[in-house]
Design a protein around this motif. Structure first.
Motif, short mmCIF file in Angstrom:
data_model
loop_
_atom_site.label_atom_id
_atom_site.label_comp_id
_atom_site.label_asym_id
_atom_site.label_seq_id
_atom_site.Cartn_x
_atom_site.Cartn_y
_atom_site.Cartn_z
N ILE A 1 -2.11 12.05 -24.09
CA ILE A 1 -3.11 10.90 -23.70
C ILE A 1 -3.23 9.91 -24.54
N ALA A 2 -3.51 10.21 -25.88
CA ALA A 2 -4.00 9.28 -26.89
C ALA A 2 -2.43 8.31 -27.21
N GLU A 3 -1.33 8.77 -26.78
CA GLU A 3 0.05 8.11 -26.88
C GLU A 3 0.04 7.13 -25.91
N VAL A 4 -0.34 7.61 -24.70
CA VAL A 4 -0.35 6.57 -23.53
C VAL A 4 -1.26 5.39 -23.81
N VAL A 5 -2.67 5.72 -24.21
CA VAL A 5 -3.65 4.59 -24.35
C VAL A 5 -3.07 3.98 -25.50
N PHE A 6 -2.40 4.39 -26.65
CA PHE A 6 -2.05 3.54 -27.83
C PHE A 6 -0.92 2.60 -27.04
N VAL A 7 0.04 3.24 -26.95
CA VAL A 7 1.32 2.23 -26.20
C VAL A 7 0.93 1.32 -25.49
N LEU A 8 0.16 1.76 -24.16
CA LEU A 8 -0.10 0.53 -23.29
C LEU A 8 -0.96 -0.20 -24.06
N GLY A 9 -2.00 0.08 -24.64
CA GLY A 9 -2.86 -0.71 -25.10
C GLY A 9 -2.43 -1.98 -26.22
N HIS A 10 -1.42 -1.44 -26.89
CA HIS A 10 -1.13 -2.23 -28.15
C HIS A 10 0.00 -2.97 -27.61
N VAL A 11 0.83 -2.51 -26.82
CA VAL A 11 2.13 -3.42 -26.34
C VAL A 11 1.44 -4.60 -25.38
N VAL A 12 0.88 -4.21 -24.18
CA VAL A 12 0.46 -5.06 -23.17
C VAL A 12 -0.64 -5.74 -23.68
N GLY A 13 -1.71 -5.17 -24.58
CA GLY A 13 -2.54 -5.99 -24.92
C GLY A 13 -2.27 -7.10 -25.78
N THR A 14 -1.19 -6.77 -26.76
CA THR A 14 -0.93 -7.87 -27.66
C THR A 14 -0.31 -9.00 -27.16
N ILE A 15 0.41 -8.73 -26.01
CA ILE A 15 1.02 -9.90 -25.42
C ILE A 15 0.13 -10.60 -24.66
N LEU A 16 -1.00 -10.11 -23.93
CA LEU A 16 -1.96 -10.90 -23.30
C LEU A 16 -2.79 -11.52 -24.19
N LEU A 17 -2.98 -11.14 -25.45
CA LEU A 17 -3.69 -11.73 -26.58
C LEU A 17 -3.12 -13.04 -27.09
N GLY A 18 -1.49 -12.85 -27.09
CA GLY A 18 -0.73 -13.82 -27.49
C GLY A 18 -0.67 -15.09 -26.44
N ILE A 19 -0.84 -14.54 -25.10
CA ILE A 19 -0.81 -15.77 -24.15
C ILE A 19 -2.21 -16.28 -24.12
N ALA A 20 -2.98 -15.50 -24.30
CA ALA A 20 -4.30 -16.24 -24.79
C ALA A 20 -4.64 -17.32 -25.93
N LEU A 21 -3.70 -16.61 -26.82
CA LEU A 21 -3.71 -17.72 -28.07
C LEU A 21 -3.08 -19.09 -27.55
N TRP A 22 -2.26 -18.91 -26.80
CA TRP A 22 -1.12 -20.24 -26.38
C TRP A 22 -2.09 -21.14 -25.43
N ARG A 23 -2.65 -20.20 -24.39
CA ARG A 23 -3.48 -20.88 -23.58
C ARG A 23 -4.63 -21.88 -24.11
N SER A 24 -5.36 -21.07 -25.16
CA SER A 24 -6.66 -21.62 -25.84
C SER A 24 -6.31 -22.69 -26.95
N GLN A 25 -4.84 -22.54 -27.27
CA GLN A 25 -4.36 -23.77 -28.44
C GLN A 25 -5.40 -23.67 -29.63
N VAL A 26 -5.84 -22.35 -29.97
CA VAL A 26 -6.30 -21.91 -31.06
C VAL A 26 -5.52 -22.34 -32.48
N VAL A 27 -4.28 -21.89 -32.20
CA VAL A 27 -3.11 -21.75 -33.10
C VAL A 27 -1.94 -22.37 -32.69
N ALA A 28 -0.97 -22.90 -33.48
CA ALA A 28 -0.01 -23.71 -32.92
C ALA A 28 0.95 -22.81 -32.29
N ARG A 29 1.75 -23.59 -31.23
CA ARG A 29 2.58 -22.59 -30.42
C ARG A 29 3.47 -21.69 -30.86
N TRP A 30 3.89 -21.78 -32.09
CA TRP A 30 4.90 -20.88 -32.78
C TRP A 30 4.05 -19.48 -33.03
#
Length: 226
Positions: A146-175
């Motif tokens: 169960i911990a593996e599922v929570v970790f894998v789903l959380g850190h993979v999908v969550g990081t992608i979403l956080l990266g998109i949030a960084l893109w949209r918010s323009q907090v950092v450069a696009r790269w």
């Protein structure tokens, strides 16, 4: 009476400056620790348990380093993503919320997953034979699924979403936003599709670089005001 309520004193300004520097320096530590962990990992993620045990016994130094790097990651990843989320939430509130809901439980689950690596390192030190360590590892593994599922789903999908949030918010450069977005897909390829520790280092390293860019964004207002 000349003072105003809420006026910034030199002490509060200094405290805020040190706080900003502390957060900025903390941000890349967790991803960087995992990047090195994945590089020095003595086994491949796709190995069976007996192969993992054999490789860990052959590389006790690496097995020990994995535990210490995992400890650093557990302590630093959650506050790091929280700090990134504070930077993105005003302009990308829904993406940020979704990312936090996935990332925080995912990273907290990492501490539970580290128990398997403790078995691989402590078993041989306790004088257990390889087959005994393998049986112990296999017996403990169902409790980590169960911990593996929570970790894998959380850190993979969550990081992608956080990266998109960084893109949209323009907090950092696009790269930098792109570096965060692609970091975990690269990690998945390197971990389970075509096992490659160097590529894994690159994947997590990109997240560390992207988080470092967020740290610089936190410091920029301070730098301009000096």
């Amino acid at each position: 009476m000349t003072a105003t309520v809420g006026a910034r004193t030199p002490e509060s300004t200094t405290s805020g400056r040190w706080s900003s520097w502390g957060i900025a320096l903390l941000l890349p530590v967790g991803p960087a620790a995992v990047a090195v962990l994945r590089y020095v990992l003595p086994y491949d993620t796709v190995d069976d348990s007996s192969t993992m045990v054999r490789k860990a016994i052959a590389e006790p130094g690496r097995a020990s380093l994995v535990l210490w790097l995992g400890f650093v990651a557990v302590l630093t990843l959650v506050p790091a993503v929280y700090a990134v989320g504070r930077m993105t939430r005003s302009r990308a509130p829904q993406l940020t919320a979704a990312a936090m809901l996935l990332l925080i439980p995912g990273y907290l689950a990492l501490g539970w997953l580290a128990a398997g690596d403790q078995v691989l390192w402590l078993g041989p030190k306790a004088g257990l034979a390889a087959d005994q360590v393998t049986r112990l590892y296999d017996a403990a593994h169902p409790t980590t699924e169960i911990a593996e599922v929570v970790f894998v789903l959380g850190h993979v999908v969550g990081t992608i979403l956080l990266g998109i949030a960084l893109w949209r918010s323009q907090v950092v450069a696009r790269w930098a936003a792109v570096a965060v977005i692609v970091s975990q897909p690269i990690h998945i390829v390197a971990a389970v599709v075509v096992p490659n520790h160097t590529l894994d280092l690159v994947g997590w390293g990109l997240q560390a670089v992207g988080f470092a860019a967020v740290g610089w964004a936190i410091l920029r207002p301070r730098a301009r005001s000096v």
